[in-house]
Design an enzyme around this catalytic site. Structure first.
Site, PDB file in Angstrom:
ATOM      1  N   TYR A 142      -4.204  33.266  24.101  1.00 17.21           N
ATOM      2  CA  TYR A 142      -4.457  34.075  25.290  1.00 17.21           C
ATOM      3  C   TYR A 142      -3.367  33.819  26.317  1.00 17.21           C
ATOM      4  CZ  TYR A 142      -6.728  35.785  29.524  1.00 17.21           C
ATOM      5  OH  TYR A 142      -7.001  36.439  30.707  1.00 17.21           O
ATOM      6  N   ASP A 189     -11.465  27.968  21.726  1.00 16.38           N
ATOM      7  CA  ASP A 189     -11.742  29.243  22.377  1.00 16.38           C
ATOM      8  C   ASP A 189     -12.284  30.168  21.287  1.00 16.38           C
ATOM      9  OD1 ASP A 189     -11.722  31.802  23.423  1.00 16.38           O
ATOM     10  OD2 ASP A 189      -9.769  31.612  24.390  1.00 16.38           O
ATOM     11  N   ARG A 207     -23.930  25.183  44.311  1.00 15.77           N
ATOM     12  CA  ARG A 207     -22.676  25.137  43.557  1.00 15.77           C
ATOM     13  C   ARG A 207     -22.838  24.421  42.209  1.00 15.77           C
ATOM     14  NH1 ARG A 207     -19.009  22.870  47.360  1.00 15.77           N
ATOM     15  NH2 ARG A 207     -19.469  20.818  46.479  1.00 15.77           N
ATOM     16  N   LYS A 210     -16.321  38.886  28.057  1.00 17.46           N
ATOM     17  CA  LYS A 210     -16.070  39.714  26.890  1.00 17.46           C
ATOM     18  C   LYS A 210     -17.370  40.000  26.123  1.00 17.46           C
ATOM     19  CE  LYS A 210     -11.677  39.222  28.044  1.00 17.46           C
ATOM     20  NZ  LYS A 210     -11.622  38.109  29.015  1.00 17.46           N
TER      21      LYS A 210
END
Length: 385
Positions: free
Chosen positions: A107, A180, A55, A205
């Site tokens: 967003y 971002d 993890r 993206k």
């Protein structure tokens, strides 16, 4: 693993060769996928390998994180299971009750998270026009504002924020800046070099670029207490992607410079052509000289203005919806940054509280022939009459 390409080489070369990766044991040029979820302890119960549990410690993440650090000129990087997981980890890294500033238009999913879960958790959120530094300064609460979150260009109106000026303002008041930079990609803008503290990418993206991986990434300018908390948020919350997706992400990144260059060139040309179209009321694209944020975009974006643009139609909402329904090459789908071109009526996706105009179509320009993409839009405009 051997990774030898430093910043003396261009971003394009570093991407294509994944920093010159060569597997030490096999001399393979492609990193292996490590599927093990756990690692052997030493006989005295130590973990001298530095790895305990997948993890937090899976080595498949490392080549991708190193490439991102190199491109963004950062000191550390973390992969996440999605862009949303990466973005929300920044806010979760702040002390409970912190005051934060975020863009009015951003967003949609993160905006909704801030309005709901974030505020329920105790965040005090001020939404402002972050293209207006005076508005940001007015929203700062001295001694209390912990973070200014920027998205530039900002989805889906593509407003541009001055990263350097806002970072200087934030640091003067003891606040951090996170950006971002999904639309700009590390190839067009490097926010950390402009003064930002953290940069986020929805790696789904442009980084991956093929619409087949969900992933997110954070890169930091320095390893500070907030970054250490973010690392713990990822580890304890389990917001990690699979080793297979990490490997697939690196594969996509190796051609990012080719894809982004093509998308930028086509988006610029389409924006200029669509400005001359009688069916289009307005074209929103930072590369247009009359776009409000063009001067700042030209200052902090090198090599293009991105592959995203939006158009507002003369016929209003119904014309926008009907146009999207009649395109053939442009696919009606949510997302952006893939090799295929996408079209979307954002207001109907975001719902009644959206700040997005109802006559707006968001366009993600892929790598198809630009003349054919324009012809498809023109025939859709005519069919929607």
């Amino acid at each position: 693993m051997s990774q030898k390409l430093t910043t003396e080489y261009s971003p394009e070369t570093r991407l294509a060769q994944a920093l010159g990766y060569v597997d030490d044991s096999t001399q393979g040029l492609v990193p292996p996928i490590y599927t093990s979820t756990t690692y052997l302890r030493d006989e005295d119960n130590q973990y001298r390998s530095g790895r305990v549990y997948s993890r937090a410690d899976n080595p498949t993440y490392s080549p991708v994180e190193r490439v991102l650090m190199s491109l963004e000129q950062g000191t550390d990087a973390l992969l996440f299971s999605s862009g949303m997981a990466a973005a929300t980890a920044v806010f979760q890294g702040l002390p409970a009750g912190s005051h934060v500033i975020a863009p009015t238009v951003m967003y949609w999913a993160l905006r909704a998270w801030l309005l709901n879960w974030g505020r329920d958790w105790g965040l005090r959120v001020s939404f402002v026009d972050t293209s207006d530094i005076t508005a940001i300064e007015a929203a700062v609460i001295p001694g209390e504002t912990a973070l200014i979150w920027l998205e530039t260009p900002a989805n889906p109106l593509w407003g541009v924020s001055d990263i350097a000026a806002i970072s200087e303002l934030a640091h003067h008041h003891g606040a951090k800046v996170a950006v971002d930079s999904t639309v700009a990609t590390p190839l067009l803008t490097q926010p950390l070099s402009l003064g930002a503290d953290y940069v986020m990418h929805s790696a789904t993206k442009y980084l991956n670029g093929h619409s087949d991986v969900i992933a997110g990434a954070l890169i930091t300018r320095s390893v500070d207490p907030i970054w250490e908390k973010i690392r713990m948020v990822r580890k304890q919350g389990g917001a990690v992607l699979s080793p297979h997706d990490a490997n697939q992400l690196l594969r996509g990144m190796r051609t990012m410079h080719l894809r982004v260059r093509e998308s930028c060139q086509s988006a610029q040309w389409l924006a200029e052509q669509l400005q001359q179209c009688a069916d289009v009321a307005q074209v929103l694209y930072p590369g247009l000289p009359d776009f409000p944020g063009h001067a700042i975009a030209a200052k902090q974006m090198q090599g293009g203005f991105g592959g995203m643009l939006s158009i507002r139609l003369q016929g209003g909402e119904q014309s926008a919806i009907q146009t999207a329904a009649r395109t053939q090459l442009w696919k009606r789908a949510t997302s952006l940054g893939g090799v295929e071109s996408l079209i979307e009526h954002r207001a109907s996706i975001e719902g009644p509280d959206t700040p997005v105009p109802s006559d707006l179509l968001r366009l993600s320009v892929g790598i198809e022939r630009k003349e054919e993409l324009l012809a498809d839009l023109l025939q859709a405009f005519a069919a929607a009459q």
